[in-house]
Design a protein around this motif. Sequence first.
Motif, mmCIF file in Angstrom:
data_model
loop_
_atom_site.group_PDB
_atom_site.id
_atom_site.type_symbol
_atom_site.label_atom_id
_atom_site.label_comp_id
_atom_site.label_asym_id
_atom_site.label_seq_id
_atom_site.Cartn_x
_atom_site.Cartn_y
_atom_site.Cartn_z
ATOM 1 N N GLY A 66 0.793 -1.221 0.000
ATOM 2 C CA GLY A 66 0.000 0.000 0.000
ATOM 3 C C GLY A 66 0.826 1.272 0.000
ATOM 4 N N LEU A 67 2.084 1.171 -0.406
ATOM 5 C CA LEU A 67 2.949 2.347 -0.420
ATOM 6 C C LEU A 67 2.526 3.338 -1.495
ATOM 7 C CD1 LEU A 67 6.373 0.469 -0.024
ATOM 8 C CD2 LEU A 67 4.989 1.550 1.769
ATOM 9 N N ASP A 68 1.917 2.830 -2.568
ATOM 10 C CA ASP A 68 1.435 3.733 -3.608
ATOM 11 C C ASP A 68 0.281 4.584 -3.080
ATOM 12 O OD1 ASP A 68 -0.132 1.411 -3.416
ATOM 13 O OD2 ASP A 68 -0.642 1.373 -5.555
ATOM 14 N N ARG A 69 -0.659 3.950 -2.382
ATOM 15 C CA ARG A 69 -1.792 4.694 -1.831
ATOM 16 C C ARG A 69 -1.334 5.682 -0.760
ATOM 17 N NH1 ARG A 69 -6.981 2.327 -2.736
ATOM 18 N NH2 ARG A 69 -6.835 0.543 -4.149
ATOM 19 N N LYS A 70 -0.340 5.300 0.006
ATOM 20 C CA LYS A 70 0.207 6.208 1.016
ATOM 21 C C LYS A 70 0.777 7.457 0.355
ATOM 22 C CE LYS A 70 3.573 6.422 4.801
ATOM 23 N NZ LYS A 70 4.618 5.671 5.546
ATOM 24 N N ALA A 71 1.356 7.276 -0.838
ATOM 25 C CA ALA A 71 1.930 8.409 -1.567
ATOM 26 C C ALA A 71 0.866 9.199 -2.333
ATOM 27 C CB ALA A 71 3.005 7.917 -2.537
ATOM 28 N N GLY A 72 -0.364 8.667 -2.395
ATOM 29 C CA GLY A 72 -1.460 9.386 -3.037
ATOM 30 C C GLY A 72 -1.807 8.939 -4.435
ATOM 31 N N VAL A 73 -1.314 7.749 -4.847
ATOM 32 C CA VAL A 73 -1.643 7.224 -6.172
ATOM 33 C C VAL A 73 -2.023 5.751 -6.049
ATOM 34 C CG1 VAL A 73 -0.174 8.810 -7.478
ATOM 35 C CG2 VAL A 73 0.803 6.660 -6.615
ATOM 36 N N LYS A 74 -2.644 5.239 -7.083
ATOM 37 C CA LYS A 74 -2.949 3.810 -7.157
ATOM 38 C C LYS A 74 -2.318 3.278 -8.432
ATOM 39 C CE LYS A 74 -6.697 0.399 -7.230
ATOM 40 N NZ LYS A 74 -6.213 -0.294 -8.460
ATOM 41 N N LEU A 75 -1.281 2.464 -8.272
ATOM 42 C CA LEU A 75 -0.573 1.942 -9.433
ATOM 43 C C LEU A 75 -1.362 0.811 -10.075
ATOM 44 C CD1 LEU A 75 3.139 1.829 -8.167
ATOM 45 C CD2 LEU A 75 1.890 3.690 -9.295
ATOM 46 N N SER A 76 -1.449 0.845 -11.385
ATOM 47 C CA SER A 76 -2.105 -0.198 -12.165
ATOM 48 C C SER A 76 -1.135 -0.654 -13.237
ATOM 49 C CB SER A 76 -3.385 0.352 -12.804
ATOM 50 O OG SER A 76 -4.008 -0.640 -13.604
ATOM 51 N N LEU A 77 -0.812 -1.942 -13.239
ATOM 52 C CA LEU A 77 0.204 -2.462 -14.152
ATOM 53 C C LEU A 77 -0.414 -3.007 -15.424
ATOM 54 C CD1 LEU A 77 2.566 -4.374 -11.700
ATOM 55 C CD2 LEU A 77 2.531 -1.942 -12.307
ATOM 56 N N ARG A 78 0.275 -2.777 -16.520
ATOM 57 C CA ARG A 78 -0.130 -3.308 -17.818
ATOM 58 C C ARG A 78 1.097 -3.858 -18.516
ATOM 59 N NH1 ARG A 78 -2.751 1.646 -20.753
ATOM 60 N NH2 ARG A 78 -2.873 0.138 -22.456
ATOM 61 N N THR A 79 0.877 -4.893 -19.330
ATOM 62 C CA THR A 79 1.947 -5.457 -20.145
ATOM 63 C C THR A 79 1.563 -5.274 -21.606
ATOM 64 O OG1 THR A 79 2.411 -7.112 -18.457
ATOM 65 C CG2 THR A 79 3.323 -7.503 -20.651
ATOM 66 N N PRO A 80 2.298 -4.467 -22.373
ATOM 67 C CA PRO A 80 1.949 -4.253 -23.781
ATOM 68 C C PRO A 80 2.214 -5.504 -24.598
ATOM 69 C CG PRO A 80 4.038 -3.206 -23.273
ATOM 70 C CD PRO A 80 3.488 -3.701 -21.965
ATOM 71 N N PRO A 81 1.554 -5.635 -25.755
ATOM 72 C CA PRO A 81 1.777 -6.805 -26.605
ATOM 73 C C PRO A 81 3.243 -7.003 -26.966
ATOM 74 C CG PRO A 81 -0.124 -5.560 -27.368
ATOM 75 C CD PRO A 81 0.535 -4.727 -26.318
ATOM 76 N N SER A 82 3.968 -5.915 -27.171
ATOM 77 C CA SER A 82 5.416 -5.979 -27.394
ATOM 78 C C SER A 82 6.038 -4.791 -26.698
ATOM 79 C CB SER A 82 5.757 -5.951 -28.895
ATOM 80 O OG SER A 82 5.553 -4.666 -29.428
ATOM 81 N N SER A 83 7.322 -4.902 -26.371
ATOM 82 C CA SER A 83 7.965 -3.821 -25.639
ATOM 83 C C SER A 83 8.010 -2.540 -26.459
ATOM 84 C CB SER A 83 9.379 -4.240 -25.212
ATOM 85 O OG SER A 83 10.122 -4.692 -26.322
ATOM 86 N N SER A 84 8.049 -2.648 -27.766
ATOM 87 C CA SER A 84 8.037 -1.449 -28.603
ATOM 88 C C SER A 84 6.705 -0.713 -28.503
ATOM 89 C CB SER A 84 8.324 -1.811 -30.068
ATOM 90 O OG SER A 84 7.357 -2.715 -30.559
ATOM 91 N N ASP A 85 5.615 -1.434 -28.182
ATOM 92 C CA ASP A 85 4.316 -0.790 -28.006
ATOM 93 C C ASP A 85 4.317 0.123 -26.789
ATOM 94 O OD1 ASP A 85 3.070 -1.860 -30.208
ATOM 95 O OD2 ASP A 85 2.341 -3.625 -29.146
ATOM 96 N N GLY A 86 5.195 -0.152 -25.824
ATOM 97 C CA GLY A 86 5.271 0.693 -24.647
ATOM 98 C C GLY A 86 5.607 2.127 -25.009
ATOM 99 N N VAL A 87 6.547 2.299 -25.924
ATOM 100 C CA VAL A 87 6.921 3.640 -26.370
ATOM 101 C C VAL A 87 5.725 4.327 -27.012
ATOM 102 C CG1 VAL A 87 8.386 4.935 -27.961
ATOM 103 C CG2 VAL A 87 9.349 3.021 -26.659
ATOM 104 N N ARG A 88 5.014 3.616 -27.883
ATOM 105 C CA ARG A 88 3.875 4.192 -28.587
ATOM 106 C C ARG A 88 2.776 4.597 -27.613
ATOM 107 N NH1 ARG A 88 -0.669 1.842 -29.984
ATOM 108 N NH2 ARG A 88 0.153 -0.257 -29.644
ATOM 109 N N LEU A 89 2.457 3.729 -26.673
ATOM 110 C CA LEU A 89 1.394 4.025 -25.720
ATOM 111 C C LEU A 89 1.758 5.197 -24.818
ATOM 112 C CD1 LEU A 89 0.383 0.383 -24.744
ATOM 113 C CD2 LEU A 89 -0.930 1.981 -26.147
ATOM 114 N N LEU A 90 3.010 5.277 -24.444
ATOM 115 C CA LEU A 90 3.450 6.369 -23.593
ATOM 116 C C LEU A 90 3.372 7.698 -24.342
ATOM 117 C CD1 LEU A 90 4.433 6.389 -20.677
ATOM 118 C CD2 LEU A 90 6.783 6.297 -21.521
ATOM 119 N N LEU A 91 3.840 7.711 -25.575
ATOM 120 C CA LEU A 91 3.855 8.943 -26.360
ATOM 121 C C LEU A 91 2.447 9.394 -26.767
ATOM 122 C CD1 LEU A 91 6.968 8.250 -28.606
ATOM 123 C CD2 LEU A 91 6.787 9.951 -26.783
#
Length: 342
Positions: A66-91
């Motif tokens: 619960g360290l994320d909630r203590k800091a004021g956020v709720k982390l949600s993890l996702r795994t993109p279909p390929s690591s190169s998709d991570g760049v696209r989704l972020l941008l």
Amino acid sequence: MLTGRMPIPTKTRALAAFIAAASLVATSTGCGTSGRQVYGEQQVDVLLDWTANPAHSGVLTAMDKGLDRKAGVKLSLRTPPSSSDGVRLLLSDRADLAVMDIHDLAIARERGRDLVAVMSVVGRPLASLIAAPSVRRPSDLQGRRVAVSGAPSDTAVTAAIVRADGGDPARVRITPTGFATTEALIGGRAAAATGFLNEEAVALTSRGRGFRVFRLEDSGAPAYPELVLVATSKTIRERPEIVRATVEAIAEGTRRAVADPDSTLRMLERRLPGADRALLAARTRAALGAMLPPNGRAGSLDPTLMARWSTWEVDGGVVRRRPEISRLMTTRFSDAQADSSN
């Protein structure tokens, strides 16, 4: 080292079981607007570089405790279909932050992608060469085949390890095998293969066939962070509060994960049901051993060390132009949390 393409596939039956279990931990949140309010906290979508595994122990511990909630956020993890998709989704603003291989970040920056490292996630290299029993030392690989995925960093890692032992990298027969590097080694088609200390190295040495592991860090290469947390300049400029809170939570999660390996292993067993316990324990030990940077400060990025890494990155042929460290990374958030922990 093996990222920047499709997520690394399974290489042994044990690894296959581990990855299948690990995939259960990544929560799909769809592709809506990120930074949503959830129960009074901001939900922060974090893209992983691969399915969740012990290399993400700091992130997973932050969520588990619960360290994320203590800091004021709720982390949600996702795994993109390929690591190169991570760049696209972020941008495209379809994710807030991403865990990224440091070499992939250098390549993305060279291609003009406006991405910035805000903290280290795994603070030291995990890259290694796993060799057949007949290879007693790295220089023995001269005239023999080394299986690589084809990523430029694989060749750079191989050359650095062989050169440090007095060998001539030009005499090593680099053999791209796509994702079948360990199969080539097991099948005798290569004398060594590139891999990670906490994944391929553990999976192969646990087979009891005398495989040897040569670590990149032992070659004199800069002790660069294997994985970093990345944001766009726009996110840093417009929503610094979610970056700061996420860095704070993951850094504290990293400190707790390293300080209590037994508790970390139990947490991973809960989150990765079905994983082989002995193999998971070995992977966790290897990952935790590389989690903290050389200065021992969880999450920190050292500009001096990173400047050395940027030169190594060019010398190894990973990129053509030396990354500009002042644009590739910022210590604004990691230094703040490190100071507050003292």
